[in-house]
Structures are given as structure tokens and as C-alpha cells.
Design an enzyme around this catalytic site. Sequence first.
Site, short mmCIF file in Angstrom:
data_model
loop_
_atom_site.label_atom_id
_atom_site.label_comp_id
_atom_site.label_asym_id
_atom_site.label_seq_id
_atom_site.Cartn_x
_atom_site.Cartn_y
_atom_site.Cartn_z
N HIS A 1 -5.14 -0.74 5.02
CA HIS A 1 -5.24 0.53 5.03
C HIS A 1 -6.15 1.37 5.79
O HIS A 1 -7.28 1.87 5.15
CB HIS A 1 -4.94 1.04 3.58
CG HIS A 1 -4.76 2.50 3.61
ND1 HIS A 1 -3.70 2.51 2.13
CD2 HIS A 1 -4.04 3.50 4.07
CE1 HIS A 1 -3.38 4.28 2.15
NE2 HIS A 1 -3.94 4.48 3.17
N THR B 1 0.97 -1.07 0.07
CA THR B 1 0.10 -0.40 0.01
C THR B 1 1.10 1.43 -0.24
O THR B 1 1.90 1.32 0.65
CB THR B 1 -0.79 0.42 0.98
OG1 THR B 1 -1.15 1.05 1.26
CG2 THR B 1 -0.54 0.51 2.94
N CYS C 1 -2.64 7.36 8.06
CA CYS C 1 -3.32 5.81 8.08
C CYS C 1 -1.85 4.99 8.65
O CYS C 1 -1.37 5.48 8.56
CB CYS C 1 -3.94 5.66 6.56
SG CYS C 1 -4.78 7.01 5.56
#
Lengths: 212, 167
Positions: free
Chosen positions: B51, B28, B34
Amino acid sequence: MSFIEKINPLQLDILREIGNIGAGNAATALSAILNRKIDMNVPNARVVSFDEMMEMAGGADHVVASVFLRIEGDASGSMFFILSLQVAEYLIRQMTGDGTYLIDSTPYTELALSCLQELGNILSGSYLSSLSDFTRLNICPSVPSLSIDMVGATISYGLLELSQVSDAAIVIDTVLEKDQHFAESIDGHFFLLPDPGFFDTIFSALGVSLND
Amino acid sequence: MTELIKVKVVKVGIADMNIIKPPYSIRTSGLGSCVGVVVYDQKKGIAGLAHIMLPDSSLAKSGQINAAKFADTAIKELVQLLVNGGARIRFLKAKLAGGAQMFQFASGGDSMRIGPRNVDAVRKELSDLRIQVVAEDIGGNSGRTIEFNLNDCLLNIRTANKGTKNI
């Protein structure tokens, strides 16, 4: 269904016009700072997924210089002014008069960062003041913050409010165009990411019904 | 003869999750505040990545919830996917990265410290499920791109300004 999926073409047109007025003002300010003509593309207002939003800015991994600020007052949202590192370097050179400045040399110098931040400040300020004039709403920018980092990491911050109600964003994107008369291209993106309540406020200030 | 075998990569977007088995790796990109959570069963050769954007699904203000977006829903769902795929819950381990603070604001509201809150929420969910966190690279103020490889169970972390490392 969230408000974002319900937005109609007329409302998107209005948002595009908001982008037009705001970014037009900002482009004029930038022309004045650099003492040269800056062209602007017709803004684009679109409903996009968060991932598409990252793609619009060059891909989640792509490292850019971005000035971020929160819009506060009667309507709220996030705003980004995004520049490629190459363009950021060019602008810093123009503003400081130091033609040898290289942005690759980390840590970034205080002067360079402050330069970009101030540039972001002026541009987003002129963008928002025209929006404020146009809608007669009280809209003010927070102090801008600068980051030189991956697009995904930066933009996701501006999506936090929105992400609590939706998986899609409405993006008003305006590109400051490269001017073909100059060897160095100047291109930057303005992204306006309205918070959920933004539309009610803006559309009712403009006398447009939300439920057409 | 050693030849470079191009590893196939499964990409996970923002507020998204997926699971892999060999020969895939999972990646990711552009994690800021995040948190990227990798949960894996090394012996069974299965791993998942989420994520995560927000700490708690009670923050959601609309009916339909995207489970992958919130720490509390994402980790339960990810573990379920892994167990359905043959993982044994007792042998699951986790690695985390992200939770940075990308911008410094003078008037820091709650949303401005979302990174640390995401990390706390992820740790709590993992600990409730008795999943051990074996490695983490969290906080700071840089974006991260992470990729997890099942061959060595290492998480490769790349930052914009500070190079790469494996944890």
C-alpha cells in the site's frame, strides 16, 4: 527520532487546549445554524500511527462525509470535519428544510453537497479563527473540499505532507456530541493534522520551548 | 457438496506490505491517492501486496525510511520478499489499483496530483524489473478497497459509490 516521538505531555496539553478553543467556537457556530444546543467532548490530542488514525475515524473502509481543507499561512496542516452519512443527511434536512432528503440516492444533489460544504466552511473557519486569535498567527483556511467516500481514502490525503517525515501523526480530535434531548444524534469529528513545521511555529508563538 | 470455506485474509495497512500463500487472501482498505500493488507468481502460489503512499523515497525528509511507503523502495522490497518466499522473478505479474484524486482544488500544487504520480512511479519500477502489469484500475475520484485471491489470481475491487468488480 522525529519530532513527533519527542513531544511531551505538556505540549500535548497545549494542543488539546487548541482543540478546545477551536472546536468550542465551531460548536457555537453549529448551534447557531441549527438553533439548538450542541455539546462538545473534551478534545483529544494523541500521537497515533496512520492506521490508528483511520480507526479513530471509524475504519479505513467506512464511508463518511468529510470536508477537508488545508491550513495555510504562518502554520500549515490539514483539517477534516467528518460526519457519518446519517448525520450528514440529518444536517442537510435541517439546513434545506427538506425533511425527505435521502443521502443514499446517488448521484448526490448539488444542493446537498453545497450545503455540507458550506457547513464545513463555517465550522472550520470558526475553528481556525479562534486558533489564529489565540496564537496571534496568520492562519487561513483554503477553500474546503467535500468528499463522500472511504475514510482511509480521504484522510490519507491530509497525511501526505506529514508522511514525508514521519510514520505517526499527532491528531487533535474533538467530537461534537449527540445531544440526548433529541432523537437524532449529531456527532461529528474535527481532526486537526498539523504539518511538521506547525509545532515550532505554534509553540514559539505561545512562548513554549520545544526542547523541554 | 459445496460449502463456504472462510478464506483467511491478511490485512495490509497504509504504508505497509505483506506476502501470502494459500489459503490466505490479502487485502488493503481505503486506497485514495495511494496505490495498491499486487505482485504474484501464479504457479508457485505466492503473492504480495504493498500500500504505497508516495512516489519516491527522496521525498523522505528524515533518516529512517519505511520502505513500504514509497514506490521506488516498496516494489524492490516486495519482489525480494516474494523471491525469498520461492517466487521466480521472470514469472512475476502485477495488478494495480488506486491513484485516485479525491479532492479537486483550484490551486493544485504538486501534492494535489499525488495519485497520478504514484501510478507513474509504480509503473516505472515494475517496468525496470520487467514485471508485466496484467490489469489495473486506477485514477478517478473514488476510494477503493482491494482484495487479491490466489485461487483465481483475481483482484476484487470495491468502491464506495460504484460497486465491485474483479480484474
